[in-house]
Design an enzyme around this catalytic site. Structure first.
Site: not given
Ligand code: ADP
Length: 166
Positions: A21, A45, A94, A132
């Site tokens: 990040h 979330k 990614r 994460s």
């Protein structure tokens, strides 16, 4: 507010912030006059850190950058962009698997806010495996996460994992 294409935002959960990040944030900040890092305060979330905690960590880590502002926002990020005159949204990608999801999200966001341009930035190769979710799992099993996250996050994760496993 009329959008400025010199102002960008990078939204995300950042639960917790990783070196991946920080890399994408710092690279984006070079390109724009101002970069908002928008911490999603999303009720759906399941985050281990509150939006305030995630914002605080990012603020500390990025304190050396004058053109970066960290905010937390509950709601659609396209609305945050509209309210703050932001013309560009950057999303990091990614791998190819990220791209399918990000592309669909970009289509939806464009329908919601036509003046917002979405740009994808590929990860730096050394960070392409950082997620994460994997970091949380590793920390829960006591693995060393210090090569993957800033020192403040190592410290905050340590305390949080201890609380979770008590
Ligand atoms: P979200 O829940 O919105 O996917 P994340 O916190 O997972 O939020 O990610 C925020 C942004 O950072 C996204 O654009 C994501 O693609 C990007 N990102 C996450 N990890 C990396 C990494 N290792 N390299 C580059 N970009 C990354």
């Amino acid at each position: 507010m009329k959008p400025s294409y010199n102002v960008a935002m990078l939204p995300g959960s950042f639960d917790p912030p990783t070196n991946g990040h920080i890399d994408i944030i710092e690279r984006s900040a070079i390109l724009y006059n101002k970069l908002f890092v928008v911490v999603a305060d999303n009720v759906q979330k399941n985050c281990i850190f509150t939006a305030e905690e995630r914002k605080h960590m990012l603020e500390q880590i990025l304190s050396g950058h004058k053109n970066i502002e960290v905010v937390s926002y509950r709601g659609l990020v396209v609305e945050f962009a509209r309210e703050n005159g932001i013309g560009v949204m950057i999303r990091g990608v990614r791998a190819l698997v990220d791209f399918g999801y990000e592309f669909e999200l970009a289509m939806t966001n464009k329908q919601l806010n036509e003046s917002l341009e979405v740009l994808f930035m590929p990860t730096s190769p050394k960070y392409f495996q950082l997620r994460s979710s994997a970091i949380k799992e590793m920390a829960a099993y006591g693995a060393d996460i210090s090569p993957m996250v800033p020192p403040l996050v190592v410290q905050m994760m340590g305390n949080r994992v201890k609380l979770l496993t008590q």
